[in-house]
Design an enzyme around this catalytic site. Structure first.
Site, PDB file in Angstrom:
ATOM      1  N   ARG A  52       5.602   3.820 -20.200  1.00  0.00           N
ATOM      2  CA  ARG A  52       5.836   2.568 -19.475  1.00  0.00           C
ATOM      3  C   ARG A  52       7.232   2.492 -18.869  1.00  0.00           C
ATOM      4  O   ARG A  52       7.375   2.109 -17.712  1.00  0.00           O
ATOM      5  CB  ARG A  52       5.560   1.348 -20.361  1.00  0.00           C
ATOM      6  CG  ARG A  52       5.536   0.043 -19.537  1.00  0.00           C
ATOM      7  CD  ARG A  52       5.355  -1.201 -20.397  1.00  0.00           C
ATOM      8  NE  ARG A  52       6.510  -1.405 -21.235  1.00  0.00           N
ATOM      9  CZ  ARG A  52       6.497  -1.489 -22.553  1.00  0.00           C
ATOM     10  NH1 ARG A  52       5.375  -1.428 -23.222  1.00  0.00           N
ATOM     11  NH2 ARG A  52       7.612  -1.656 -23.231  1.00  0.00           N
ATOM     12  N   TYR A 104       6.143 -11.022   5.677  1.00  0.00           N
ATOM     13  CA  TYR A 104       4.851 -10.654   5.104  1.00  0.00           C
ATOM     14  C   TYR A 104       4.227 -11.877   4.426  1.00  0.00           C
ATOM     15  O   TYR A 104       4.829 -12.472   3.538  1.00  0.00           O
ATOM     16  CB  TYR A 104       5.049  -9.502   4.114  1.00  0.00           C
ATOM     17  CG  TYR A 104       3.769  -9.052   3.480  1.00  0.00           C
ATOM     18  CD1 TYR A 104       2.772  -8.471   4.245  1.00  0.00           C
ATOM     19  CD2 TYR A 104       3.545  -9.229   2.127  1.00  0.00           C
ATOM     20  CE1 TYR A 104       1.578  -8.072   3.672  1.00  0.00           C
ATOM     21  CE2 TYR A 104       2.360  -8.826   1.540  1.00  0.00           C
ATOM     22  CZ  TYR A 104       1.385  -8.257   2.320  1.00  0.00           C
ATOM     23  OH  TYR A 104       0.197  -7.868   1.748  1.00  0.00           O
ATOM     24  N   ASP A 177      13.321  -5.920   3.577  1.00  0.00           N
ATOM     25  CA  ASP A 177      11.983  -5.326   3.551  1.00  0.00           C
ATOM     26  C   ASP A 177      11.906  -4.429   4.787  1.00  0.00           C
ATOM     27  O   ASP A 177      11.790  -4.909   5.909  1.00  0.00           O
ATOM     28  CB  ASP A 177      10.911  -6.419   3.576  1.00  0.00           C
ATOM     29  CG  ASP A 177       9.482  -5.848   3.555  1.00  0.00           C
ATOM     30  OD1 ASP A 177       9.304  -4.659   3.883  1.00  0.00           O
ATOM     31  OD2 ASP A 177       8.545  -6.613   3.240  1.00  0.00           O
ATOM     32  N   LYS A 202       2.250   1.608   2.710  1.00  0.00           N
ATOM     33  CA  LYS A 202       2.170   1.727   4.163  1.00  0.00           C
ATOM     34  C   LYS A 202       2.695   3.099   4.608  1.00  0.00           C
ATOM     35  O   LYS A 202       2.121   4.099   4.259  1.00  0.00           O
ATOM     36  CB  LYS A 202       2.922   0.559   4.807  1.00  0.00           C
ATOM     37  CG  LYS A 202       2.618  -0.809   4.146  1.00  0.00           C
ATOM     38  CD  LYS A 202       1.188  -1.270   4.350  1.00  0.00           C
ATOM     39  CE  LYS A 202       0.800  -2.462   3.477  1.00  0.00           C
ATOM     40  NZ  LYS A 202       1.679  -3.625   3.552  1.00  0.00           N
TER      41      LYS A 202
END
Ligand SMILES: *Cc1c(COP(=O)(O)O)cnc(C)c1O
Length: 384
Positions: A52, A104, A177, A202
């Site tokens: 993790r 976004y 971003d 993306k």
């Protein structure tokens, strides 16, 4: 080790040239183990304890992203949204953030609804207007400015260096971003940003088969450690198989992005002035309001994303999207297959997206075919 002198394009093509020490394989294996053997004196000298907090394949993906962004460190997470949320959730309750109005949509919705319960107060501004950004900053309270450039779905361009200076002036960090720009075109940290975020779903992965997010930082300070602790504690690390696919995808990032830029510019020029199109939104067109700043902070192209506004309004736009054969009618962006989307249908009420807008993600196909298909769909939709 001359590695430092090779270009970003060379380094990414070879994913930093890493080979497997045991077999000399040019593609390192996927490390799937979730747990690691303790040394007999109770130490963990390999540096790995449990899956993790950490994973070797994830580290290899992070090294490539850090190289691409010229970053001190990078982190990959389970999605772009989890990368963004990790940044916002590492703020303290009562902190104020300034964010782009055009951004976004899922992140805007999260900021408008759930972020409030974490005590985060957001002011939305037109971040391409520096006076608006300056007016929204609250000295002592604003801890983060978050921009997206070029921003979905109008491809609004924000001046990274100018906003960084404003943010730093009040002691706030700037996060960018940079999903649409990619590190091939823009390196925000070199322009003064503190954190870069990507939906690696993306362009970084580029093949529409991995959901992933990435962060990169210019310094491993206390805030970055908080973000790292968030990922470690909550478990929003990317899975090793996805990290492997992401590394594979990034090997062709430079080629894909350059091809998409050339095709997008070609399409933007052809649809500009088209009889069925009222406006083409693309930072590469000299008529786009953000063109001059884009030319300054994006080198080698203006990205693979553009939008067109269809004459005849929403009905004509939806009809056009229904009549394409080659473009895929789907959400998302940055893959090798070109996508078309009636964006207002996704974004819903409160979105700055006009209802006659079709968002185009330009892939690797022949741009002449992409033009012919969409041109025929537009004409068809206007005929009946
Ligand atoms: C897709 C996207 C996101 C969200 O990323 P996910 O990987 O879907 O969570 C954030 N910002 C931009 C610009 C995006 O296109």
């Amino acid at each position: 080790m001359q590695k430092q002198s090779w270009s970003q394009r060379t380094n990414v093509a070879q994913a930093l040239g890493k080979i497997d020490g045991e077999t000399r394989a040019v593609v390192p294996p996927i490390h799937l183990a979730t747990t690691f053997i303790r040394d007999d004196d109770n130490q963990y000298r390999s540096g790995f304890v449990y899956g993790r907090p950490d994973n070797q394949t994830v580290r290899e993906a992070e090294a490539v992203i850090a190289m691409l962004e010229g970053a001190a460190a990078s982190m990959v997470l389970s999605s772009g949204m989890s990368a963004a949320a990790a940044v916002f959730m590492s703020l303290a309750p009562g902190d104020h953030v300034v964010v782009s109005k055009v951004m976004y949509w899922a992140q805007r919705n999260w900021l408008l609804t759930d972020a409030k319960s974490w005590g985060i107060e957001a002011t939305f501004v037109d971040s391409d207007n520096l006076d608006a950004v300056r007016a929204a900053l609250i000295p002592g309270r604003t801890k983060l400015v978050w921009i997206e450039t070029p921003a979905n779905p109008l491809w609004t361009v924000t001046d990274i260096a100018a906003v960084a200076a404003l943010a730093h002036g009040v002691g706030a960090r700037l996060a960018v971003d940079s999903t649409a720009a990619t590190p091939v075109l823009t390196r925000p940290l070199e322009l003064g940003a503190d954190i870069v975020m990507h939906s690696a779903t993306k362009y970084l992965n580029g093949h529409s088969d991995v959901v992933a997010g990435a962060l990169a930082t210019n310094k491993q300070d206390e805030f970055w450690e908080r973000i790292a602790r968030f990922r470690r504690s909550v478990g929003t690390i990317l899975g090793p198989f996805e990290a492997f696919l992401l590394i594979r995808g990034m090997r062709t990032l430079d080629l894909r992005v350059r091809a998409a830029c050339a095709s997008a510019l070609d399409l933007a020029a052809r649809f500009d002035g088209h009889g069925c199109v009222s406006t083409v939104l693309y930072p590469g067109l000299s008529t786009h309001p953000g063109h001059a700043i884009a030319a300054k902070q994006m080198s080698g192209g203006f990205g693979g994303m553009l939008s067109i506004r269809v004459k005849g309004g929403e009905a004509a736009a939806i009809k056009t999207a229904a009549r394409v054969a080659l473009w895929k009618r789907a959400t998302s962006l940055g893959g090798v297959e070109s996508l078309i989307e009636h964006r207002a249908s996704v974004e819903g009420a409160g979105s700055p997206c006009p209802t006659d807008l079709l968002r185009l993600s330009v892939g690797a196909e022949d741009p002449a075919d992409l033009f012919a298909d969409l041109d025929s769909a537009l004409r068809d939709a206007h005929r009946n």
